[in-house]
Scaffold this motif. Structure first.
Motif, short mmCIF file in Angstrom:
data_model
loop_
_atom_site.label_atom_id
_atom_site.label_comp_id
_atom_site.label_asym_id
_atom_site.label_seq_id
_atom_site.Cartn_x
_atom_site.Cartn_y
_atom_site.Cartn_z
N HIS A 76 -44.25 -18.82 52.95
CA HIS A 76 -44.05 -17.37 52.68
C HIS A 76 -42.68 -16.95 53.21
CE1 HIS A 76 -48.14 -17.21 51.51
NE2 HIS A 76 -48.60 -17.63 52.70
N GLU A 77 -41.81 -17.87 53.47
CA GLU A 77 -40.62 -17.43 54.01
C GLU A 77 -39.44 -17.28 53.04
OE1 GLU A 77 -39.79 -16.53 57.23
OE2 GLU A 77 -41.87 -17.30 57.90
N PRO A 78 -38.62 -16.41 52.90
CA PRO A 78 -37.33 -16.48 51.96
C PRO A 78 -36.60 -17.70 52.13
CG PRO A 78 -36.91 -14.93 53.69
CD PRO A 78 -38.38 -15.41 53.86
N TYR A 79 -36.00 -18.21 51.04
CA TYR A 79 -35.52 -19.68 51.27
C TYR A 79 -33.95 -19.56 50.71
CZ TYR A 79 -34.65 -24.61 50.02
OH TYR A 79 -34.17 -26.15 49.72
N VAL A 80 -33.19 -19.91 51.26
CA VAL A 80 -31.73 -20.04 50.94
C VAL A 80 -31.42 -21.53 50.45
CG1 VAL A 80 -29.14 -19.64 51.88
CG2 VAL A 80 -31.22 -18.52 52.79
N THR A 81 -30.83 -21.60 49.13
CA THR A 81 -30.74 -22.59 48.35
C THR A 81 -29.33 -23.00 47.79
OG1 THR A 81 -31.79 -24.47 47.04
CG2 THR A 81 -31.94 -22.18 46.26
N LEU A 82 -28.97 -24.04 47.23
CA LEU A 82 -27.73 -24.38 46.71
C LEU A 82 -28.14 -24.31 45.14
CD1 LEU A 82 -26.46 -27.28 49.09
CD2 LEU A 82 -25.93 -24.66 48.91
N PRO A 83 -27.01 -24.39 44.24
CA PRO A 83 -27.54 -24.15 42.80
C PRO A 83 -27.96 -25.63 42.44
CG PRO A 83 -25.14 -23.78 43.44
CD PRO A 83 -25.70 -24.30 44.58
N THR A 84 -28.61 -25.36 41.03
CA THR A 84 -29.35 -26.52 40.40
C THR A 84 -27.84 -27.57 40.00
OG1 THR A 84 -30.79 -25.14 39.48
CG2 THR A 84 -30.46 -27.34 38.30
N GLY A 85 -28.36 -28.93 40.26
CA GLY A 85 -27.19 -29.77 40.07
C GLY A 85 -26.92 -30.43 41.08
N VAL A 86 -26.73 -29.57 42.29
CA VAL A 86 -26.57 -30.08 43.63
C VAL A 86 -27.69 -31.16 44.19
CG1 VAL A 86 -26.04 -29.36 46.17
CG2 VAL A 86 -25.04 -28.04 44.02
N GLY A 87 -27.01 -32.14 44.73
CA GLY A 87 -28.19 -33.11 45.29
C GLY A 87 -29.11 -32.67 46.35
N LEU A 88 -28.51 -31.57 47.30
CA LEU A 88 -29.53 -31.11 48.19
C LEU A 88 -30.75 -30.23 47.54
CD1 LEU A 88 -27.12 -30.18 51.13
CD2 LEU A 88 -29.02 -31.69 51.31
N GLY B 249 -17.47 -30.92 43.80
CA GLY B 249 -18.42 -30.30 43.09
C GLY B 249 -19.91 -30.65 43.15
N PRO B 250 -20.84 -30.18 42.35
CA PRO B 250 -22.08 -30.57 42.36
C PRO B 250 -22.39 -32.08 42.24
CG PRO B 250 -21.80 -28.74 41.54
CD PRO B 250 -20.74 -29.24 41.47
N ARG B 251 -23.52 -32.68 42.45
CA ARG B 251 -23.78 -34.05 42.20
C ARG B 251 -23.52 -34.62 40.72
NH1 ARG B 251 -28.12 -37.35 40.36
NH2 ARG B 251 -28.27 -39.35 41.79
N ASP B 252 -23.93 -33.90 39.88
CA ASP B 252 -24.21 -34.04 38.40
C ASP B 252 -22.80 -33.92 37.79
OD1 ASP B 252 -26.97 -33.97 38.71
OD2 ASP B 252 -27.39 -32.22 37.26
N ASP B 253 -21.95 -32.97 38.39
CA ASP B 253 -20.52 -33.10 37.92
C ASP B 253 -19.84 -34.30 38.28
OD1 ASP B 253 -21.15 -30.50 37.05
OD2 ASP B 253 -19.79 -29.31 38.21
N CYS B 254 -20.09 -34.61 39.61
CA CYS B 254 -19.37 -35.80 40.14
C CYS B 254 -19.67 -37.03 39.36
CB CYS B 254 -19.83 -35.96 41.49
SG CYS B 254 -19.18 -34.92 42.78
N LEU B 255 -20.86 -37.12 38.79
CA LEU B 255 -21.27 -38.19 38.14
C LEU B 255 -20.54 -38.31 36.63
CD1 LEU B 255 -25.06 -38.65 39.21
CD2 LEU B 255 -23.23 -40.27 39.59
N GLN B 256 -20.68 -36.98 36.18
CA GLN B 256 -20.08 -36.95 34.50
C GLN B 256 -18.61 -37.25 34.87
OE1 GLN B 256 -21.13 -32.89 33.46
NE2 GLN B 256 -23.37 -33.17 33.53
N GLU B 257 -17.95 -36.82 35.60
CA GLU B 257 -16.53 -37.09 35.75
C GLU B 257 -16.28 -38.56 36.00
OE1 GLU B 257 -14.99 -33.06 37.95
OE2 GLU B 257 -15.23 -34.75 39.17
N LEU B 258 -17.20 -39.46 36.74
CA LEU B 258 -17.13 -40.55 37.04
C LEU B 258 -17.33 -41.37 35.58
CD1 LEU B 258 -16.82 -43.09 38.71
CD2 LEU B 258 -19.34 -42.98 39.14
N ALA B 259 -18.21 -40.91 34.78
CA ALA B 259 -18.60 -41.73 33.63
C ALA B 259 -17.83 -41.53 32.58
CB ALA B 259 -19.99 -40.97 33.06
N ALA B 260 -16.95 -40.55 32.56
CA ALA B 260 -16.05 -39.85 31.36
C ALA B 260 -14.62 -40.62 31.94
CB ALA B 260 -15.83 -38.43 31.63
N GLY B 261 -14.58 -41.29 32.95
CA GLY B 261 -13.32 -41.75 33.46
C GLY B 261 -12.28 -41.00 33.95
N GLU B 262 -12.63 -39.79 34.39
CA GLU B 262 -11.78 -38.85 35.04
C GLU B 262 -11.59 -39.42 36.47
OE1 GLU B 262 -13.41 -34.99 34.50
OE2 GLU B 262 -13.49 -35.22 32.25
#
Length: 324
Positions: free
Chosen positions: A198-210, A136-149
């Protein structure tokens, strides 16, 4: 084979018999304790005497007595057997303790090579290890770690220490501007992000490290990109870029990932170009929770990654980045 080494090989199967006989100094009792016929014990002693080149037992009335040579050898035989038993016990213990679950959360881009490389190294030593993986995204990984999952999070950028979380940087890899192979800048050795303003940008969702690392690079370049596509993982991003639908900021994918493989008839293909910025990299690391009790399996995996993880991944970084 050297004579001494050949003799040692011949003697090894006889050591348990000699050790037990040295304790009892009685043929019948030794045979009963070992669960073998008395003739087996007698033949073992005769064979050992022949290999050593001197008598190990002498008759003493109706009984037997160890010779001085046997009494000299006996402590060494006992030590050898005790050392081997200790090693055997340790192997069995380590095999047993890694039957516990090891939970790892990881970002999508680490599932292709980074995490499998670490798990493979660990399973090579502990084949009974059981891993539970969450992607999953970086934020989700850290949340799962903090929650003990989970027990670990493999993420980039690495997590700052604090609130019971410890982190270890494992390796650093560059970020590249990924362009369609016919893009005007595709043949350059490096680009400034401002040239893609001025180029169109392809990106990943918010919360992803990249996503966060790309936004930091754009802030440095002084503009906000025009997002054309927001996709869930880098493979799709590369596919869109190879179709000429925008550019991306991604880590190197390696020589056999599809990069540099073009389909001119379909106008599909992409290239990776270095970004002229000191921020164009990501630091990959492992995070874990500090706790009063750490299961043996988790501890062994953490210790392996802490002591050897960087070296294990160094070759991967060189191969993907194209560096010697």
């Amino acid at each position: 084979m050297e004579p001494d080494h050949h003799q040692l090989i011949q003697l090894l199967p006889l050591l348990p018999v000699l050790a037990q006989l040295g304790r009892t100094e009685h043929m019948t009792e030794t045979a009963e304790l070992l669960g073998v016929p008395q003739s087996t014990v007698s033949r073992a002693v005769s064979r050992a005497s022949a290999i050593v080149g001197m008598d190990l037992l002498i008759r003493d009335g109706r009984g037997i007595r160890l010779t001085p040579a046997a009494r000299t050898l006996l402590p060494y035989i006992e030590d050898a057997l005790e050392d081997f038993q200790a090693g055997l016990d340790r192997v069995r213990h380590e095999s047993d303790v890694v039957r516990g679950r090891i939970g790892v959360s990881f970002q999508h881009t680490f599932g292709e090579a980074t995490l499998p490389l670490l798990i493979s190294a660990f399973r090579g030593r502990h084949p009974q290890a059981v891993f539970e993986l969450r992607q999953g995204p970086r934020d989700d990984c850290l949340q799962e770690l903090a929650a003990g999952e989970t027990d670990f999070a493999l993420i980039a950028p690495i997590a700052p220490d604090g609130k019971g979380i410890r982190s270890l940087p494992l390796y650093r890899e560059p970020l590249r501007a990924v362009l369609h192979y016919r893009h005007p800048l595709a043949g350059r050795p490096s680009v400034r992000l401002s040239e893609l303003r001025h180029e169109p940008y392809v990106t990943l969702p918010t919360g992803v490290g990249l996503r966060a690392l790309g936004e930091e690079l754009f802030r440095e370049a002084g503009f906000r990109p025009r997002i054309a596509f927001e996709v869930q993982e880098s493979t799709t991003a590369r596919g869109l870029i190879s179709a000429g639908l925008g550019f991306g900021i991604l880590p190197p994918a390696g020589p056999r990932s599809g990069t540099g493989q073009f389909l001119p008839e379909a106008e599909l293909g992409l290239v990776e170009v270095a970004i002229e910025s000191g921020l164009a990299f990501r630091q990959i690391g492992l995070a874990w929770r500090e706790r009063s009790f750490e299961p043996d399996a988790v501890r062994l995996f953490r210790e392996m990654v802490v002591t050897e993880g960087g070296g294990l991944l160094a070759e991967l970084v060189r191969a993907r980045s194209g560096t010697p």
